[in-house]
Scaffold this motif. Structure first.
Motif, PDB file in Angstrom:
ATOM      1  N   LYS A   1       0.836  -1.194   0.000  1.00  0.00           N
ATOM      2  CA  LYS A   1       0.000   0.000   0.000  1.00  0.00           C
ATOM      3  C   LYS A   1       0.877   1.253   0.000  1.00  0.00           C
ATOM      4  N   PRO A   2       0.614   2.229  -0.895  1.00  0.00           N
ATOM      5  CA  PRO A   2       1.391   3.472  -0.909  1.00  0.00           C
ATOM      6  C   PRO A   2       1.235   4.244   0.402  1.00  0.00           C
ATOM      7  N   GLU A   3       2.281   4.969   0.758  1.00  0.00           N
ATOM      8  CA  GLU A   3       2.270   5.755   1.994  1.00  0.00           C
ATOM      9  C   GLU A   3       1.642   7.116   1.742  1.00  0.00           C
ATOM     10  N   THR A   4       0.333   7.134   1.599  1.00  0.00           N
ATOM     11  CA  THR A   4      -0.385   8.383   1.366  1.00  0.00           C
ATOM     12  C   THR A   4      -1.798   8.237   1.884  1.00  0.00           C
ATOM     13  N   THR A   5      -2.378   9.346   2.295  1.00  0.00           N
ATOM     14  CA  THR A   5      -3.757   9.344   2.799  1.00  0.00           C
ATOM     15  C   THR A   5      -4.769   9.697   1.729  1.00  0.00           C
ATOM     16  N   LEU A   6      -4.303  10.012   0.518  1.00  0.00           N
ATOM     17  CA  LEU A   6      -5.199  10.425  -0.556  1.00  0.00           C
ATOM     18  C   LEU A   6      -5.703   9.249  -1.370  1.00  0.00           C
ATOM     19  N   LEU A   7      -5.271   8.039  -1.052  1.00  0.00           N
ATOM     20  CA  LEU A   7      -5.642   6.868  -1.820  1.00  0.00           C
ATOM     21  C   LEU A   7      -7.149   6.629  -1.741  1.00  0.00           C
ATOM     22  N   SER A   8      -7.787   6.431  -2.896  1.00  0.00           N
ATOM     23  CA  SER A   8      -9.235   6.230  -2.922  1.00  0.00           C
ATOM     24  C   SER A   8      -9.637   4.850  -3.413  1.00  0.00           C
ATOM     25  N   ALA A   9      -8.922   4.258  -4.363  1.00  0.00           N
ATOM     26  CA  ALA A   9      -9.342   2.958  -4.901  1.00  0.00           C
ATOM     27  C   ALA A   9      -8.206   2.349  -5.703  1.00  0.00           C
ATOM     28  N   TYR A  10      -8.348   1.031  -5.952  1.00  0.00           N
ATOM     29  CA  TYR A  10      -7.465   0.293  -6.847  1.00  0.00           C
ATOM     30  C   TYR A  10      -8.301  -0.283  -7.989  1.00  0.00           C
TER      31      TYR A  10
END
Length: 798
Positions: free
Chosen positions: A416-425
């Motif tokens: 998982k990328p280290e960001t809080t903006l992730l919304s979907a895969y």
């Protein structure tokens, strides 16, 4: 010893009976009797009425059995571990008129103790009891139900009731009780020829076993989300339970359903779904009734409640783009999908909306960088919410956004990328080279870290990518490849083509057919053999489709290719042959052949008379743009004034010429031998053309200056009024230039007018006749008009 005595006593008694009757030829009996336990062993005896050679038979058809001879009239057969019912018979040759004797032996089990007695008290004051009788004894069993009742302080019974097992797998019995009965006690007794058993006694309170009659349901009346069902009951009950289920689903219960005016309302259903309903009831205490017969109905349609799952794909080889969508679940579709609607919005053109068949799952849209595609699902009630897809997401590539994708069999995992903006895969996969045709994808949440690829075929190579969306605005992509299952070596080789250029060969090939690859191709191998030996190999990457082999020596070559997977190298493809020649000898030979062909062509062409004549005319037109008029030139007037020299004065022919003339240019002229005249006056026009005429600066004979020919209509300019003057000379043929005026009869003004007329005729560039259609006429007299050459016709008709 006592057992043997008892056996013989039975034998004698049976024999006495048979002798008295006189109808059987023998007597037969079993040491264990006619009914035995399964798995037991015993003997069967047979005694004949006379001394004879007896035999024993069993099974069907009758099969002779081995036996033991006791004396001249008695035999026996030992039966070991009997597993089924059997029949035995005995035969004797001395009493053929009498019937043979026989015995049926039944085998079975002793009864099991009855258990799990269950009794219910129905509305009509009837108690109905059932129980489990245990294993099958394979014998005729007799069962009875014993009942003892308690009313107040009075006990009645026990009373025996017959048992029936017809039409059911469980034996049962029923009996009536009065309203005063409070408690009953029941037990079951069962027996057969091998023994008997009695169950334990079970006590019941009638209130605990009271059961109402089964409810009756009417046909449901349904909207899109609820159904109303009418319930009929013979007596009022305190509890009613409704159950429903869709096709191939489990039952969902509503245990305390409210009944109003004999109607039940079932809510929270799915639209456009076939539902089955059933019900049961219960008093305040006691047992639930039996389930009612199922009733069913469809709920009505409604507009789709959720947008479609939409994805897109671009072709790697051409400018194609497809939008894909998944068929919505029936709970989302809200009804039967009749069509899909696709809208393409572009910044450079108007929006285009297209209706697509309900069977379609993708749509080819024009490729554009800034297009947004919207897809709706349509049914009879309306449209689904819009599902939008765009291909112009902002691509991000930061160190923390780079995924580490791992492939284990056909499970795709990532970090998982280290960001809080992730919304979907979004994970997509497809057979290599067939992205547009067989694309599959799955949309996952931001907390998912793996997925399983579905629809994977054996011996197929898959590739794909993992897309990470950040607030649906920007996206990053990480590709993966080499996903396969049940891999094998390729069954065929690539199809090869070669192109030879000098000492270099370019090898191109197409991929192994899809059904023969055996999995993911890891590399290609080129095999090259020169003159049947000197094998050379070249290992090529799996992504390449061409390879150049240079610096080859002159020789005959054979070439073939193979493909390899992780399981090994496959079969060789077709073999191609080519030859490398010496480059210098080949070039020289080709050059000589080309020159020779050109020379032979020109020689053959020159032999045609028409071609030869036109070539001569064409060469004359190239040589003579303007033919001078020697009779009116200053050279003709001044040639006699200064012997051996000629003054040439160039005068512009246009109207802007100045009055001052430039200084004459002196040209040296070679003196020729004298002929018959010293003047340059041309011959009189009335005199015939002599066979040979000379034009000379002196009176002595001179070398021929002009060829003997007829000049076709042409443009002519005086040497004083023309910028360009050319002279055509030929020393072999001469011709007299004849003037229509004497040299002293043409003044300067008349001469200029004549030149202007000639200039007007020159501007008429397109003649009305064709010189090749008119015959060429050659005469013996020439005039100045005849001398003028016109080459325009030649070029026009050529």
């Amino acid at each position: 010893m006592a057992t043997m005595s008892q056996t013989w006593s039975i034998f004698i008694a049976v024999l006495t009976v048979q002798l008295c009757v006189g109808k059987k030829s023998c007597a037969i009996w079993s040491s264990a009797g006619p009914v035995v336990k399964l798995g037991s062993s015993f003997e069967v005896f047979c005694t004949f009425n006379c001394s004879c050679k007896g035999s024993m038979y069993s099974e069907h058809p009758p099969t002779r059995q081995s036996h033991k001879v006791w004396n001249s009239t008695t035999i026996s057969h030992n039966v070991v571990n009997i597993t089924k019912n059997r029949t035995f018979s005995c035969h004797c040759s001395c009493a053929s008129a009498l019937d043979p004797c026989g015995q049926d032996i039944s085998a079975g089990h002793t009864p099991d103790r009855p258990k799990n007695i269950s009794c219910i008290y129905k509305e009509r004051k009837v108690v109905f009891c059932t129980w489990n009788r245990g294993r099958d004894t394979y014998l005729r069993n007799t069962s009875v139900l014993w009942v003892r009742t308690v009313s107040g302080n009075h006990t009645n019974g026990p009373v025996l009731y017959k048992v029936s097992s017809k039409g059911t797998a469980l034996p049962s019995a029923s009996f009536n009780v009065s309203t005063s009965v409070q408690l009953i006690s029941v037990w079951v007794e069962v027996q057969n020829p091998l023994g008997s058993e009695i169950s334990i006694t079970t006590n019941y309170t009638l209130n605990d076993i009271a059961m109402p009659s089964t409810p009756v349901l009417g046909p449901p009346e349904c909207s899109s989300r609820e159904c109303i069902i009418k319930v009929a009951q013979s007596v009022m009950t305190q509890h009613l339970e409704i159950q429903h289920r869709a096709e191939a689903e489990t039952w969902t219960s509503y245990p305390d359903t409210v009944v109003r005016n004999s109607l039940v309302q079932v809510q929270s259903l799915k639209s456009y779904t076939m539902y089955n309903f059933r019900a049961r009831s219960k008093f305040s205490s006691g047992l639930w009734s039996q389930w009612s017969t199922n009733v069913s109905s469809w709920t009505q349609e409604e507009a789709p409640a959720k947008e479609l799952d939409v994805w897109y794909a671009k072709s790697d080889s051409d400018f194609k783009q497809r939008v894909y969508w998944k068929e919505p679940d029936i709970s989302i579709a809200g009804g039967k999908i009749t069509q899909y609607r696709v809208k393409v919005d572009s910044q450079n053109s108007e929006s285009v909306c297209t209706n697509v068949s309900a069977d379609a799952r993708n749509y080819l849209v024009p490729f554009c960088a800034n297009c947004e595609v919207t897809v709706w699902a349509c049914n009879s009630k309306g449209l689904s919410p819009p599902a939008r897809i765009t291909s112009h997401h902002t691509k991000v590539r930061h160190p923390q956004d780079v995924l580490t994708v791992t492939v284990d069999n056909h499970t795709i995992s990532w970090s998982k990328p280290e960001t809080t903006l992730l919304s979907a895969y979004v994970v997509e996969w497809y057979p290599k080279g067939h992205k547009l045709e067989e694309l599959r994808w799955v949309r996952l949440g931001s907390n998912d870290k793996h997925t399983v690829m579905t629809g994977i075929k054996p011996y197929e190579c898959y590739e794909g990518a993992v897309y990470v969306f950040y607030n649906n605005i920007s996206v990053s992509r990480t590709r993966f490849t080499g996903v396969t299952t049940l891999e094998s070596a390729p069954e065929a080789g690539p199809s090869v083509q070669e192109k030879v250029e000098g000492n270099t060969v370019k090898v191109t090939w197409t991929d192994v057919p899809r059904g023969q690859r055996g999995g993911c191709i890891t590399k290609y191998t080129i095999y090259l053999v020169s003159n049947g030996k000197n094998l050379q190999t070249y290992s090529i990457s799996a992504s390449d489709r061409s390879h150049i082999i240079s610096d080859l020596s002159p020789a005959a070559y054979s070439l073939w290719m193979t493909a390899s997977t992780a399981k090994g190298e496959g079969r060789a493809g077709q073999e191609v042959k080519f030859f490398i020649q010496q480059e210098t000898q080949l070039s020289l030979l080709l050059g000589c052949v080309v020159v020779l062909l050109i020379v032979l062509f020109l020689l053959c062409l020159y032999q045609i008379s028409a071609v030869k004549q036109r070539l001569l005319l064409f060469s004359q037109c190239l040589m003579l743009d303007v033919v001078p008029d020697p009779a009116n030139s200053k050279w003709a007037k001044e040639c006699t004034q200064e012997k051996g020299k000629m003054n040439l004065q160039l005068q512009p022919s246009n109207s802007t010429v100045t009055e001052e003339e430039e200084e004459p240019i002196l040209v040296d002229v070679e003196e020729l031998p004298k002929q018959s005249s010293d003047t340059c006056t041309p011959t009189d026009v009335s005199s015939p053309l002599p066979p040979q005429t000379s034009l000379s600066l002196l009176t002595e004979p001179a070398t021929v200056l002009y060829p003997l020919t007829t000049y076709i209509k042409s443009f002519s300019h005086d040497s004083d009024s023309s910028d360009n003057t050319q002279t055509s000379l030929d020393t072999n043929i001469t011709v007299d230039y004849i003037s229509s005026h004497g040299p002293g009869n043409i003044d300067e003004e008349d001469q200029e007018d004549e030149y202007e007329e000639e200039f007007v005729r020159m501007m008429d560039f397109f003649p009305s006749h064709n010189i090749f259609k008119e015959p060429l006429e050659f005469g013996r007299k020439l005039t100045l008009d005849a001398v003028k050459i016109d080459c325009i016709d030649f070029f026009q008709n050529s």
